[in-house]
Design an enzyme around this catalytic site. Structure first.
Site, mmCIF file in Angstrom:
data_model
loop_
_atom_site.group_PDB
_atom_site.id
_atom_site.type_symbol
_atom_site.label_atom_id
_atom_site.label_comp_id
_atom_site.label_asym_id
_atom_site.label_seq_id
_atom_site.Cartn_x
_atom_site.Cartn_y
_atom_site.Cartn_z
ATOM 1 N N LYS A 126 0.734 -1.066 -0.014
ATOM 2 C CA LYS A 126 -0.292 0.588 0.305
ATOM 3 C C LYS A 126 0.643 1.464 0.434
ATOM 4 C CE LYS A 126 -3.943 1.901 0.501
ATOM 5 N NZ LYS A 126 -3.613 2.720 -0.573
ATOM 6 N N LYS A 180 4.872 2.699 8.872
ATOM 7 C CA LYS A 180 3.162 3.085 8.549
ATOM 8 C C LYS A 180 2.064 2.721 9.124
ATOM 9 C CE LYS A 180 3.657 6.654 5.956
ATOM 10 N NZ LYS A 180 2.988 7.840 4.809
ATOM 11 N N LYS A 193 5.243 1.838 -3.300
ATOM 12 C CA LYS A 193 5.774 3.037 -3.353
ATOM 13 C C LYS A 193 5.755 3.310 -4.763
ATOM 14 C CE LYS A 193 4.964 7.460 -1.162
ATOM 15 N NZ LYS A 193 4.889 7.855 0.053
ATOM 16 N N THR A 195 -4.616 13.799 6.007
ATOM 17 C CA THR A 195 -3.390 13.475 6.324
ATOM 18 C C THR A 195 -2.832 14.928 7.378
ATOM 19 O OG1 THR A 195 -2.285 12.907 4.078
ATOM 20 C CG2 THR A 195 -0.893 13.941 5.162
ATOM 21 N N ASN A 234 -1.475 19.490 0.465
ATOM 22 C CA ASN A 234 -2.200 19.435 1.269
ATOM 23 C C ASN A 234 -1.949 19.070 2.160
ATOM 24 O OD1 ASN A 234 -4.819 18.416 1.280
ATOM 25 N ND2 ASN A 234 -4.915 15.991 0.951
ATOM 26 N N SER A 247 -7.086 5.790 3.452
ATOM 27 C CA SER A 247 -7.612 5.014 2.267
ATOM 28 C C SER A 247 -8.015 3.769 2.590
ATOM 29 C CB SER A 247 -5.995 4.745 1.519
ATOM 30 O OG SER A 247 -5.394 5.943 0.450
#
Ligand code: GLU
Length: 417
Positions: free
Chosen positions: A70, A94, A106, A190, A221, A349
């Site tokens: 992820k 994380k 990623k 986030t 963001n 997510s």
């Protein structure tokens, strides 16, 4: 300025630092320091003028012991293979620190999106989705937004995947628009976890966030949402920056209004009643809280000696080099690590993916409540490790918690050669 740290080496150092406090075999730790696989591809895409553009792109699948890989996909001219590897590793830890059932991955494309038209970006995104198709899937690897990507790119990638697979699979990617299977609260998630982490840390350290001064490096963001939500807790944002430079007003900058100004003019520079600062001047302001929300390596060992903030909450991934960490630990500056403080993005997510799988959608209130519960629990687990093992800093504590969870998953399932 000292030579720029390699983010992949930084990740490996962070793992080693925490492993020293864990009773885990060296060969198991070694396995947790390298990605399982990395796709490197060159996308050939027709440009608007008929020429062919070639764009290098990567997807690193770091570790899948706890669930599907992820993590986001970034579009940036500075993307490198090592950067993507590091970012994919940070995703593993994380997801483990907030205890959601994912591994880490990623992706990145070496591109400056501001140089291309929307139709060119769509073709680049779809070309990457085509390359990714054999690797990704709702239970395999689930991309998401990252630097310079958002709902638009996620929608294109989902559509390409679903078209080629001749199915509907909204959970193949997260961070989509609401109209396309996205989740309430995902855009702000986030920054919300950065605010929640700051709130919990101030409380734990017996400091008042009301009236605290805050500087935010990076006003995309993550940074802009963190700024407005921290402002809502009664803190005063005194400085913000973006790639054009920094602006400062000791009496306070309205976090929402400066975002509006940036949307209209393209940057924060020139915002009313502010003084211009350099990026390094912002990072070394005498504030209660510093929020790095841009890219890796914002603060190296040299700059860390000049930092005057009492606390740093990392909204970006990897903004401090290991040398900076060492200096700041020695100077009693508390650093709340990225793998907790920006974990809200991947946590929502996860909620989006759960909603996609169930075809049942939540209210924004439910999303925000569940996110708060997860971040507060993760913070409490981190503090417990910090106190029980007498750890040098919160980053090491976060890795101790996270590595233990990944190792437990690995140990209990064994190794299939
Ligand atoms: N790119 C974000 C991160 O670094 C979000 C990843 C996700 O939602 O999967 O955490």
């Amino acid at each position: 300025m000292s030579q720029e740290a390699n983010p992949f080496e930084s990740l490996q150092e962070q793992i080693d630092d925490a492993a020293a406090y864990l009773d885990v075999r060296g060969d198991v730790i070694e396995r947790l320091k390298n990605p399982e696989r990395v796709l490197e591809t060159n996308l050939s895409v027709e440009m608007d003028d008929g020429d062919i553009g070639v764009f290098r792109a990567y997807r690193s699948q770091f570790n899948g012991d706890r669930g599907p890989y992820k993590g986001g996909i970034r579009y940036h001219p500075g993307v490198t293979r090592d950067e993507v590897k590091a970012l994919s590793g940070w995703m593993v830890y994380k997801c483990a620190v907030v205890d959601i059932p994912y591994g880490g991955g990623k992706g990145g494309i070496v591109i400056d999106p501001s140089d291309y038209s929307e139709t060119e970006l769509e073709r680049v995104s779809r070309a990457f989705a085509k390359e990714l198709r054999p690797l990704i899937g709702e239970d395999r690897d689930i991309p998401a937004p990252d630097v310079n990507t958002g709902q638009r790119e996620m929608n294109w990638i989902k559509d390409t995947y679903e078209t080629l697979e001749n199915t509907t699979a909204p959970g193949v990617i997260t961070g989509k628009a609401l109209s396309n299977g996205g989740s309430e609260g995902r855009v702000e998630a986030t920054g919300r976890s950065t605010m929640l982490t700051a709130r919990e840390a101030f409380d734990y350290l017996d400091r008042d966030i009301e009236g605290a001064t805050v500087a935010v490096q990076g006003y995309g963001n993550a940074g802009s949402v963190a700024a407005k939500l921290i402002e809502d807790l009664g803190a005063t944002v005194v400085a913000v920056s973006d790639s054009s430079g920094a602006v400062y007003n000791p009496d306070g900058i309205d976090a929402r209004d400066v975002k509006q100004f940036k949307n209209e003019t393209g940057s924060v520079s020139g915002y009313r009643d502010t003084e211009a600062l350099t990026n390094d001047e912002l990072l070394t302001l005498d504030v209660d809280l510093l929020v790095p929300a841009a890219l890796e390596n914002a603060i190296d060992g040299e700059l860390a000696r000049e930092v005057q903030a009492d606390m740093i909450v990392e909204a970006a991934n990897g903004p401090l080099t290991p040398e900076a960490d060492e200096v700041l630990t020695g100077r009693d500056v508390h650093v709340l690590p990225d793998i907790l403080a920006n974990a809200g993005g991947v946590t929502v997510s996860y909620f989006e993916w759960v909603q996609n799988r169930q075809r049942f959608y939540w209210t924004e209130e439910r999303v925000n409540d569940e996110l708060e519960r997860i971040i507060v629990d993760a913070f409490d687990n981190l503090v417990e490790a910090y106190e029980t093992h007498d750890l040098p800093n919160f980053r090491t504590a976060a890795y101790v918690v996270a590595i233990r969870r990944v190792v437990d998953a690995y140990d209990s399932s064994g190794n299939w050669p």
